[in-house]
Design an enzyme around this catalytic site. Structure first.
Site, short mmCIF file in Angstrom:
data_model
loop_
_atom_site.label_atom_id
_atom_site.label_comp_id
_atom_site.label_asym_id
_atom_site.label_seq_id
_atom_site.Cartn_x
_atom_site.Cartn_y
_atom_site.Cartn_z
N TYR A 1 28.56 -6.64 -74.92
CA TYR A 1 29.13 -5.37 -74.52
C TYR A 1 30.39 -5.07 -75.33
O TYR A 1 31.13 -5.98 -75.72
CB TYR A 1 29.50 -5.38 -73.04
CG TYR A 1 28.32 -5.37 -72.09
CD1 TYR A 1 27.72 -4.18 -71.71
CD2 TYR A 1 27.83 -6.56 -71.58
CE1 TYR A 1 26.66 -4.17 -70.83
CE2 TYR A 1 26.76 -6.57 -70.70
CZ TYR A 1 26.17 -5.37 -70.33
OH TYR A 1 25.11 -5.37 -69.47
N HIS B 1 18.48 -5.58 -70.41
CA HIS B 1 18.47 -4.57 -69.36
C HIS B 1 19.43 -3.44 -69.72
O HIS B 1 20.32 -3.60 -70.55
CB HIS B 1 18.87 -5.17 -68.01
CG HIS B 1 20.25 -5.75 -67.99
ND1 HIS B 1 20.55 -7.00 -68.50
CD2 HIS B 1 21.44 -5.25 -67.55
CE1 HIS B 1 21.84 -7.25 -68.36
NE2 HIS B 1 22.41 -6.20 -67.80
N TYR C 1 21.95 -12.08 -72.88
CA TYR C 1 23.26 -12.72 -73.05
C TYR C 1 23.48 -13.77 -71.98
O TYR C 1 22.93 -13.69 -70.87
CB TYR C 1 24.39 -11.67 -73.02
CG TYR C 1 24.48 -10.85 -71.76
CD1 TYR C 1 25.14 -11.32 -70.62
CD2 TYR C 1 23.95 -9.56 -71.72
CE1 TYR C 1 25.24 -10.55 -69.48
CE2 TYR C 1 24.04 -8.79 -70.58
CZ TYR C 1 24.70 -9.27 -69.47
OH TYR C 1 24.80 -8.51 -68.34
N ARG D 1 20.99 -13.48 -68.85
CA ARG D 1 20.48 -12.23 -68.31
C ARG D 1 19.39 -11.68 -69.21
O ARG D 1 19.53 -11.65 -70.43
CB ARG D 1 21.59 -11.17 -68.23
CG ARG D 1 22.70 -11.38 -67.25
CD ARG D 1 22.41 -11.16 -65.78
NE ARG D 1 21.27 -10.39 -65.38
CZ ARG D 1 21.30 -9.08 -65.06
NH1 ARG D 1 22.42 -8.40 -65.13
NH2 ARG D 1 20.21 -8.48 -64.64
N HIS E 1 21.85 -0.52 -67.67
CA HIS E 1 22.41 -0.06 -66.40
C HIS E 1 22.28 1.46 -66.31
O HIS E 1 22.54 2.18 -67.28
CB HIS E 1 23.89 -0.44 -66.30
CG HIS E 1 24.14 -1.91 -66.34
ND1 HIS E 1 24.22 -2.69 -65.21
CD2 HIS E 1 24.34 -2.75 -67.39
CE1 HIS E 1 24.46 -3.94 -65.55
NE2 HIS E 1 24.53 -4.01 -66.87
#
Length: 237
Positions: free
Chosen positions: A104, A156, A143, A153, A158
């Site tokens: 991120y 995906h 990640y 994870r 959000h």
């Protein structure tokens, strides 16, 4: 005071506030019963969230800061529907995600993966009259996280959906089909109903794919009812 309609809450669709497999919920979930706050005229009517919140290019995450993002280009599209299958128009849909390397663009994310100088990871659109939305982005990478030993994870995206005011907000996540990390993800696994978990997995769309440019994944979002898309931070009735 405005009296809003109530809806039956489907069993097993939304994750419990305290999910033992998802470690951080033990520290941040409410320890007391939730209190339902009535939505009065002020909460329902303002501030308004409409087309003036959208800027040209907000639906394209692949071009930012003077360049093009790295990674597999994809198109994510779908419809926002109510419990009766009717389209929800003029809903502000926002997305945020990791880049193709699984990182991120955030000060708190400092694991050993490269940042993309041309990828901010955020976008927004307004649903049209048929409840449709669409984004062009890159497929996010997996990640690691510190939930348990060797925890990763799955890829995906959000999603945040607003109605006409800030009090009308729902948050969920979209996953990708055939991801080998899905069975190991305690966030997705916190949803009790297997059918509800499947509704968070997008569908590959060859028809929506752009030849020689980008793949496409379809993800419809149902706000209420037995076919509702699982959302975060549920309220107890």
């Amino acid at each position: 005071m405005i009296v809003l309609p109530s809806y039956e809450r489907p069993v097993g669709v939304h994750p419990p506030l305290d999910s033992p497999g998802y470690g951080s919920t033990a520290l941040r979930h409410p320890k007391r019963d939730l209190v339902l706050l009535p939505q009065n005229l002020t909460e329902v009517t303002g501030p308004m969230l409409g087309a003036d919140r959208i800027r040209p290019g907000d639906d394209d995450l692949t071009h930012a800061l003077g360049g093009e993002a790295q990674g597999q280009r994809i198109r994510v599209f779908g419809r926002v529907l109510d419990s009766d299958g009717r389209p929800v128009r003029d809903s502000l849909v926002e997305v945020w995600q990791a880049n193709a390397a699984g990182r991120y663009r955030h000060a708190a994310d400092n694991w050993d993966a490269p940042l993309d100088p041309h990828f901010t990871g955020v976008g927004r659109v307004l649903t049209d009259a048929d409840g449709r939305y669409g984004f062009t982005t890159v497929k996010p990478g997996a990640y690691p996280w510190r939930n348990h030993h060797n925890a990763w994870r799955p890829a995906h995206i959000h999603f945040s959906l607003f109605g006409r005011a800030f009090t009308q907000r729902l948050v969920t996540q979209m996953y990708f089909p055939d991801d080998p990390l899905i069975p190991y993800d305690p966030v997705l696994g916190a949803i009790p109903d297997p059918a509800a978990r499947e509704r968070l997995v997008s569908r590959f769309s060859l028809a929506g794919t752009t030849p020689m440019y980008q793949l496409a994944f379809e993800f419809d979002i149902v706000l209420r009812g037995p076919a509702a898309t699982p959302m975060e931070a549920p309220h107890d009735d």
